[in-house]
Design a protein around this motif. Structure first.
Motif, short mmCIF file in Angstrom:
data_model
loop_
_atom_site.label_atom_id
_atom_site.label_comp_id
_atom_site.label_asym_id
_atom_site.label_seq_id
_atom_site.Cartn_x
_atom_site.Cartn_y
_atom_site.Cartn_z
N SER A 1 0.83 -1.21 0.00
CA SER A 1 0.00 0.00 0.00
C SER A 1 0.87 1.25 0.00
N LEU A 2 1.99 1.21 0.70
CA LEU A 2 2.92 2.36 0.70
C LEU A 2 3.45 2.60 -0.71
N ILE A 3 3.78 1.52 -1.38
CA ILE A 3 4.30 1.63 -2.75
C ILE A 3 3.23 2.20 -3.69
N ARG A 4 2.01 1.72 -3.49
CA ARG A 4 0.90 2.25 -4.32
C ARG A 4 0.75 3.75 -4.12
N ARG A 5 0.85 4.16 -2.83
CA ARG A 5 0.67 5.57 -2.50
C ARG A 5 1.79 6.43 -3.11
N TYR A 6 2.95 5.89 -3.17
CA TYR A 6 4.10 6.67 -3.67
C TYR A 6 4.43 6.35 -5.13
N MET A 7 3.44 5.82 -5.85
CA MET A 7 3.66 5.46 -7.25
C MET A 7 4.06 6.70 -8.07
N GLY A 8 3.52 7.85 -7.71
CA GLY A 8 3.86 9.10 -8.41
C GLY A 8 5.35 9.41 -8.29
N PHE A 9 5.83 9.31 -7.08
CA PHE A 9 7.28 9.54 -6.82
C PHE A 9 8.13 8.54 -7.62
N ILE A 10 7.67 7.29 -7.61
CA ILE A 10 8.43 6.23 -8.30
C ILE A 10 8.46 6.48 -9.82
#
Lengths: 245, 313
Positions: free
Chosen positions: A23-32
């Motif tokens: 879920s953290l990765i999903r939330r920071y998908m923009g950053f990624i």
């Protein structure tokens, strides 16, 4: 400041909880995505740009490796991503002459990808059947593992990374295969028969305890069913089964 | 032929996939659009943070162990030389003469008897692994036991080494130790540094005395000798052989009176025509026939002797 503190808490939670990590990765998908775009100079396409996969993996590695005293999480992750991408490009240099299957080619005035022009030697239908059967078996295997409270991620984290330890685990597996009663006991009691296995395989109990989840997963694969997975493990089972398959 | 490794995808997440290789390893790898059940040939495995640390630790450990090895080697060579290679030797003279070979650390490497007694003294003596102090103490004890050394005796120590400083230090240490040791035993033994005056030296002295005794008959005629010596210095081409005779105290005494009579006779006391003041009895050992080949040069000697007289006046 508060948001930063919240992020650190989320990162710490994600270290042990795969759901929280996802879920953290999903939330920071923009950053990624933004980080990936820095290197490929365009918006990345999911499932096509390997760089995006690498940046995702590097972000996950940053979650696992982050400590509070290492500064802000996002700049820490950014540094990790940078070094991972540099590594990747270095390795890719060796295969510079290899062309991409997604390389656009001109075909009778229609633009298509190279992959579509290649003749597939395998029977597509047969392959899809095999993949489907494999998927079913893997799901079955996953369910069985969950009965032991283990996920594939747990097994991967618990898997021995040193060859010597891996050899010790293989000795335990051969001991169990020679004594099917021990495998039955594992299924019945949901516990690893540690003492008996240690005695037969002459493996240190501590080593076995340290890699308990991995041992359970491997021993389960050698109980009834799971032929496809067993077939895949031909290095583990030796030439005997290899010749059968 | 062994098949190439491939990977079975077991679980997929956003950031990674769990794959199983043919050897039974469960690996987390980059999810490059995989689906569960796929078989892939190559993966990008995840690197665990603890493995990263281990790698840096390994590099540090390797560097440290290399440095330690180099230090050990250098120190080991130095220590070996310090402990086991010959650096100097102690010459110990009681009456038995013994040479003790030492390493730089003062460890005894070898003992050799230099004369018959010395050889006898060290014949059954076990010196291996002992330091110099123990060895000299025990050799002194052994000498006392074998009655080479008694109260009021003397031991001489002489150290030879590449470094004079080290040799002096060793001499002092050994002497102090021996003094302490023998005092504890109630023995009054004199310990000296340097070679002892042995029998050969006294023999030399005797020879010297003998040679002096040969010159003793000369003193009566020594004044003449002096004159002739003086003359020969003044005039080198006079045909007179320069003849120097060692002076003696008696010649100095008679030198003032002699010139008055000597010039008329002859230039030298060594040739004589029978009137020589050196040998009135005619038995002079310096002349056997009455005529002298030097008699024609008498005037020059007269001159020189009168010069001498003037000088004296």
């Amino acid at each position: 400041m508060n948001a930063g503190h919240e992020l650190v808490e989320q990162v710490y939670a994600a270290k042990t909880d795969t759901e929280a990590a996802d879920s953290l990765i999903r939330r920071y998908m923009g950053f990624i995505r933004a980080e990936t775009a820095k290197y490929i100079h365009r918006a990345p396409v999911e499932g096509q740009d390997e760089e995006l996969s690498i940046v995702l993996l590097a972000f996950y590695e940053a979650i696992l490796g982050y400590e509070k005293n290492r500064g802000a999480f996002l700049s820490y992750a950014s540094r990790g991503i940078r070094s991972r991408i540099i590594d990747y490009y270095r390795k890719e240099k060796k295969h510079a002459k290899v062309t991409s299957l997604h390389e656009p080619v001109q075909d009778d005035d229609n633009e298509t990808w190279k992959i579509n022009q290649l003749e597939n030697p395998e029977n597509e239908i047969e392959k899809s059947h095999h993949t489907s059967a494999t998927r079913d078996e893997i799901q079955e295997y996953e369910k069985k593992l969950q009965e032991f409270g283990i996920s594939f991620s747990d097994v991967a984290d618990n898997c021995p990374r040193q060859e010597r330890t891996l050899q010790a685990c293989r000795r335990v597996l051969s001991a169990a295969r020679e004594n099917p009663g021990l495998l039955d006991e594992l299924l019945r009691t949901k516990k690893l028969p540690m003492a008996a296995l240690s005695e037969i395989s002459k493996t240190d109990k501590k080593t076995m305890e340290r890699h308990r989840k991995y041992l359970v997963a491997v021993l389960l694969a050698f109980t009834n069913g799971y032929e496809i997975i067993r077939g895949h493990l031909y290095h583990l089972t030796g030439n005997r089964e290899n010749s059968d398959t | 032929m062994e098949k190439e490794t491939n990977y079975l995808v077991l679980e997929v997440h956003n950031a990674y996939a769990v794959v199983l290789d043919n050897s039974g390893r469960f690996i987390k790898a980059a999810n490059c659009g995989y689906e569960v059940g796929d078989t892939v040939d190559s993966i990008i495995p995840m690197i665990y943070p603890q493995d990263k640390k281990k790698r840096t630790n390994n590099i540090i450990r390797l560097a440290a162990s290399l440095a330690a090895c180099i230090c050990l080697c250098v120190f080991g060579i130095y220590e070996y030389q310090f402990m086991y290679t010959e650096y100097g030797s102690v010459h110990m003279q009681i009456n038995p003469e013994v040479e003790i070979t030492l390493s730089r650390s003062g460890r005894v490497l070898d003992i050799e008897g230099e004369n018959a007694d010395g050889k006898e003294l060290v014949k059954d003596y076990e010196y291996k692994g002992k330091d110099k102090e123990t060895v000299v103490d025990e050799l002194a004890d052994l000498a006392i036991e074998q009655q080479y050394l008694a109260d009021a005796g003397r031991i001489s120590i002489e150290v030879d080494a590449r470094s004079d400083e080290w040799a002096k230090k060793m001499e002092t240490e050994i002497t102090d130790e021996l003094n302490d040791h023998l005092q504890r035993q109630g023995m009054a033994i004199e310990i000296t540094i340097g070679p002892v005056e042995d029998g050969n030296d006294t023999e030399d002295k005797e020879i010297l005395k003998e040679s002096q005794s040969v010159t003793i008959p000369i003193p009566g005629t020594a004044d003449k000798t002096d004159d002739s010596a003086a003359e020969s210095d003044d005039d080198s081409d006079d045909g007179v052989t320069d003849y120097s005779v060692p002076s003696s105290p008696s010649s100095a005494q008679s030198s003032s009176s002699a010139p008055s009579s000597a010039p008329a006779q002859s230039d030298s006391g060594y040739d004589s025509s029978g009137n020589s003041p050196y040998d009135s009895s005619g038995n002079s050992s310096y002349d056997s026939n009455g005529s002298s080949s030097y008699s024609d040069s008498s005037y020059s000697s007269t001159e020189s002797s009168s010069d001498d007289n003037d000088d004296d006046d």
